[in-house]
Design a protein around this motif. Structure first.
Motif, PDB file in Angstrom:
ATOM      1  N   THR A  82      53.667-100.737   8.698  1.00 37.07           N
ATOM      2  CA  THR A  82      53.967 -99.350   9.051  1.00 37.07           C
ATOM      3  C   THR A  82      54.387 -98.562   7.817  1.00 37.07           C
ATOM      4  O   THR A  82      54.029 -97.393   7.647  1.00 37.07           O
ATOM      5  CB  THR A  82      55.081 -99.288  10.116  1.00 37.07           C
ATOM      6  OG1 THR A  82      54.730-100.140  11.212  1.00 37.07           O
ATOM      7  CG2 THR A  82      55.276 -97.869  10.625  1.00 37.07           C
ATOM      8  N   LEU A  83      55.143 -99.217   6.931  1.00 40.30           N
ATOM      9  CA  LEU A  83      55.567 -98.570   5.690  1.00 40.30           C
ATOM     10  C   LEU A  83      54.372 -98.216   4.807  1.00 40.30           C
ATOM     11  O   LEU A  83      54.301 -97.115   4.249  1.00 40.30           O
ATOM     12  CB  LEU A  83      56.516 -99.485   4.915  1.00 40.30           C
ATOM     13  CG  LEU A  83      58.014 -99.347   5.215  1.00 40.30           C
ATOM     14  CD1 LEU A  83      58.792-100.464   4.552  1.00 40.30           C
ATOM     15  CD2 LEU A  83      58.517 -97.989   4.750  1.00 40.30           C
ATOM     16  N   ASN A  92      51.269 -97.700   5.763  1.00 34.37           N
ATOM     17  CA  ASN A  92      50.569 -96.576   6.397  1.00 34.37           C
ATOM     18  C   ASN A  92      51.273 -95.260   6.095  1.00 34.37           C
ATOM     19  O   ASN A  92      50.629 -94.226   5.854  1.00 34.37           O
ATOM     20  CB  ASN A  92      50.496 -96.788   7.910  1.00 34.37           C
ATOM     21  CG  ASN A  92      49.493 -97.856   8.309  1.00 34.37           C
ATOM     22  OD1 ASN A  92      48.625 -98.235   7.524  1.00 34.37           O
ATOM     23  ND2 ASN A  92      49.597 -98.354   9.526  1.00 34.37           N
ATOM     24  N   ALA A  93      52.619 -95.281   6.122  1.00 38.98           N
ATOM     25  CA  ALA A  93      53.388 -94.061   5.864  1.00 38.98           C
ATOM     26  C   ALA A  93      53.247 -93.620   4.403  1.00 38.98           C
ATOM     27  O   ALA A  93      53.116 -92.430   4.110  1.00 38.98           O
ATOM     28  CB  ALA A  93      54.862 -94.285   6.205  1.00 38.98           C
ATOM     29  N   LYS A 110      49.731 -92.383   3.836  1.00 36.72           N
ATOM     30  CA  LYS A 110      49.442 -91.304   4.790  1.00 36.72           C
ATOM     31  C   LYS A 110      48.102 -91.519   5.478  1.00 36.72           C
ATOM     32  O   LYS A 110      47.289 -90.610   5.629  1.00 36.72           O
ATOM     33  CB  LYS A 110      49.473 -89.947   4.080  1.00 36.72           C
ATOM     34  CG  LYS A 110      50.835 -89.620   3.493  1.00 36.72           C
ATOM     35  CD  LYS A 110      50.846 -88.298   2.745  1.00 36.72           C
ATOM     36  CE  LYS A 110      52.230 -88.039   2.147  1.00 36.72           C
ATOM     37  NZ  LYS A 110      52.283 -86.790   1.365  1.00 36.72           N
ATOM     38  N   GLU A 159      46.400 -94.379   8.682  1.00 38.27           N
ATOM     39  CA  GLU A 159      46.617 -95.520   9.585  1.00 38.27           C
ATOM     40  C   GLU A 159      45.674 -96.648   9.197  1.00 38.27           C
ATOM     41  O   GLU A 159      44.759 -97.006   9.938  1.00 38.27           O
ATOM     42  CB  GLU A 159      46.394 -95.090  11.042  1.00 38.27           C
ATOM     43  CG  GLU A 159      47.419 -94.097  11.551  1.00 38.27           C
ATOM     44  CD  GLU A 159      48.844 -94.639  11.482  1.00 38.27           C
ATOM     45  OE1 GLU A 159      49.063 -95.779  11.942  1.00 38.27           O
ATOM     46  OE2 GLU A 159      49.725 -93.929  10.958  1.00 38.27           O
ATOM     47  N   ASN A 218      64.415-100.504   6.006  1.00 39.55           N
ATOM     48  CA  ASN A 218      63.609 -99.767   6.985  1.00 39.55           C
ATOM     49  C   ASN A 218      64.301 -99.735   8.354  1.00 39.55           C
ATOM     50  O   ASN A 218      65.237-100.478   8.615  1.00 39.55           O
ATOM     51  CB  ASN A 218      62.229-100.420   7.095  1.00 39.55           C
ATOM     52  CG  ASN A 218      61.252 -99.607   7.913  1.00 39.55           C
ATOM     53  OD1 ASN A 218      61.375 -98.380   8.007  1.00 39.55           O
ATOM     54  ND2 ASN A 218      60.285-100.268   8.519  1.00 39.55           N
ATOM     55  N   ALA A 260      60.107 -95.728   8.509  1.00 41.15           N
ATOM     56  CA  ALA A 260      58.650 -95.574   8.454  1.00 41.15           C
ATOM     57  C   ALA A 260      58.139 -94.876   9.711  1.00 41.15           C
ATOM     58  O   ALA A 260      57.239 -94.039   9.646  1.00 41.15           O
ATOM     59  CB  ALA A 260      57.982 -96.939   8.299  1.00 41.15           C
ATOM     60  N   LYS A 315      58.965 -91.282   9.408  1.00 45.07           N
ATOM     61  CA  LYS A 315      58.513 -90.728   8.117  1.00 45.07           C
ATOM     62  C   LYS A 315      59.685 -90.171   7.299  1.00 45.07           C
ATOM     63  O   LYS A 315      59.545 -89.185   6.568  1.00 45.07           O
ATOM     64  CB  LYS A 315      57.462 -89.625   8.330  1.00 45.07           C
ATOM     65  CG  LYS A 315      56.270 -90.026   9.179  1.00 45.07           C
ATOM     66  CD  LYS A 315      55.400 -91.066   8.488  1.00 45.07           C
ATOM     67  CE  LYS A 315      54.089 -91.305   9.225  1.00 45.07           C
ATOM     68  NZ  LYS A 315      54.245 -91.899  10.550  1.00 45.07           N
ATOM     69  N   LYS A 316      60.827 -90.803   7.378  1.00 44.77           N
ATOM     70  CA  LYS A 316      62.023 -90.329   6.678  1.00 44.77           C
ATOM     71  C   LYS A 316      62.161 -91.025   5.324  1.00 44.77           C
ATOM     72  O   LYS A 316      62.138 -92.249   5.237  1.00 44.77           O
ATOM     73  CB  LYS A 316      63.277 -90.573   7.521  1.00 44.77           C
ATOM     74  CG  LYS A 316      64.546 -90.013   6.901  1.00 44.77           C
ATOM     75  CD  LYS A 316      65.740 -90.173   7.825  1.00 44.77           C
ATOM     76  CE  LYS A 316      66.997 -89.560   7.219  1.00 44.77           C
ATOM     77  NZ  LYS A 316      68.173 -89.689   8.108  1.00 44.77           N
ATOM     78  N   ILE A 344      60.158 -91.345   2.935  1.00 40.71           N
ATOM     79  CA  ILE A 344      58.973 -92.101   2.488  1.00 40.71           C
ATOM     80  C   ILE A 344      58.548 -91.687   1.084  1.00 40.71           C
ATOM     81  O   ILE A 344      58.126 -92.531   0.277  1.00 40.71           O
ATOM     82  CB  ILE A 344      57.804 -91.912   3.485  1.00 40.71           C
ATOM     83  CG1 ILE A 344      58.187 -92.474   4.860  1.00 40.71           C
ATOM     84  CG2 ILE A 344      56.542 -92.594   2.966  1.00 40.71           C
ATOM     85  CD1 ILE A 344      58.551 -93.938   4.875  1.00 40.71           C
TER      86      ILE A 344
END
Length: 435
Positions: free
Chosen positions: A188-189, A191-192, A195, A197, A292, A326, A329-330, A332
């Motif tokens: 997930t990280l 992907n974040a 930007k 998926e 995370n 993640a 989206k904080k 990142i």
């Protein structure tokens, strides 16, 4: 990088083995186990002086259940973005209903495809080859990825159909690995950060089985980001596929330039995190810490976690630490900035005069202990020409320096050079002047 050639097919037809042969590296997990590849993995294939981008995809799942729907979605995305499809089947099973279904998908997306019939070294199954001709493909290749049968002819055809790619200079391509326990949010990280998926994510631990490489550009710099399988605690019940995954992760740590140690805010810091930290330090790798899932804990728990992190930092070479979410989206963007900051420190060259000044300051504040009525004299310091940060210290009575004093010098250099999370090795030589 834009994918040019995509390997697609059912599970366990040999896609990952062929991918490794084409890119001449063991980049995809190869094991006789259905569904061992889930995420897409990219690599560079070079042939007769030309290079192209190849992507290994997960096997088309038999059902639409989650995470199978995610796997199929990634395969369709790879097909859409590719110029040429290598549709791989297996002579071992012959033509199956799933093969026919995949063939229809490729035709519907109007993509040029080569039909590969793999595992043709099994002579007892050779009659199965004829069943594939009903698919109507013009270009059919009878191969064995295991024994290299037909691989050369296949490469010639691929490079005839696909134009050369602009390949990233490997010297400027820093390798960054996301390392941690299962289910800390590594995929997930990633992907974040990118930007996109790209990685398959799930609340279930063990979704990532392979070490997956993704090329990513941050402020004109190109990085290879590696998503890795979570490192489990030792267990007698560990499965064969988990053993392969853990080995792959350990190899990734050895080959990486920068490790991102991912912690789960909900778990706090536990014994397994410390074991993983020691693995990173044992291989002398630069790293920083990412905590995370901070959205999952209260402010009170957050204060306690930060206190624990400060203590953890003492055994983590005072490495930088970033608190993120993640999912939300904080913070990142701080990850990308820290990757640049720490990686730039890996290439700094220090003048001998600066290093010798630090050495003199350290010995003035705390002289080397006397041994056999003589005090070691440290004269000069200079950096090694190698990529790893090694400082050579020259002087008299070097062999009498105690381990504790050597540790003191190492910590002093780390502090003065502000090398937080950067590995440093000191080498001592019995010389009055440098060589």
């Amino acid at each position: 990088m834009k994918t040019q050639v995509s390997l697609v097919g059912r599970t366990n037809v040999g896609k990952s083995l062929l991918f490794n042969k084409l890119v001449k590296a063991r980049k995809s997990l190869v094991v006789d186990h259905h569904g061992s590849t889930r995420d897409t993995n990219q690599g560079i294939s070079t042939f007769n002086g030309k290079s192209i981008v190849v992507e290994d995809t997960g096997g088309f799942p038999e059902t639409k259940a989650t995470p199978n729907a995610q796997i199929e979605s990634k395969i369709i995305q790879s097909i859409n973005e590719s110029n040429l499809i290598l549709f791989m089947t297996s002579c071992n099973e012959g033509l199956t209903p799933k093969d026919i279904e995949i063939s229809k998908i490729i035709r519907k997306l109007n993509k040029r495809a080569l039909l590969l019939i793999n595992k043709c070294d099994l002579t007892s199954k050779i009659d199965n080859i004829n069943t594939f001709y009903q698919l109507g493909y013009k270009d059919i290749f009878i191969i064995s990825a295991k024994s290299n049968l037909g691989i050369l002819k296949l490469q010639e055809k691929i490079f005839e159909l696909v134009t050369e790619s602009k390949v990233i200079d490997s010297k400027k391509n820093l390798r960054v690995s996301f390392i941690g326990k299962p289910n800390v949010g590594k995929s997930t990280l990633i992907n974040a950060v990118i930007k996109e998926e790209r990685m398959i994510t799930s609340e279930n631990a063990g979704t990532t089985l392979d070490a997956v490489e993704i090329k990513f550009k941050i402020r004109k710099n190109i990085y290879s980001l590696y998503d890795t399988a979570g490192l489990l605690r030792k267990s007698k019940t560990i499965s064969k596929i988990q053993k392969f995954s853990i080995t792959q992760t350990l190899n990734t740590i050895k080959d990486t330039d920068l490790c991102l140690l991912i912690l789960n805010a909900e778990d706090g810091i536990n014994k397994q995190d410390k074991i993983i930290l020691n693995l990173i330090k044992r291989h002398n790798k630069a790293f920083f810490i990412i905590v995370n899932k901070i959205d999952k804990i209260s402010q009170i728990d957050m204060k306690k976690l930060k206190r624990d992190i400060r203590y953890f930092s003492n055994i983590a070479n005072k490495a930088h630490c970033i608190f993120v979410s993640a999912a939300m989206k904080k913070n990142i963007n701080k990850i990308s900035s820290m990757i640049i900051s720490v990686s730039n420190m890996l290439y700094i060259r220090y003048k001998p005069s600066r290093l010798t000044q630090i050495l003199n300051e350290a010995t003035s504040k705390h002289e080397p202990p006397i041994y056999n009525k003589k005090r070691p004299k440290l004269k000069f310091a200079q950096q090694s020409k190698f990529k790893d940060l090694i400082i050579h210290i020259y002087g008299n009575g070097i062999k009498n320096l105690s381990p504790s004093y050597q540790k003191y010098l190492s910590n002093y250099f780390l502090e003065e050079l502000n090398l937080l999370g950067i590995p440093l090795e000191l080498k001592f030589t019995q010389k009055k002047e440098p060589i």
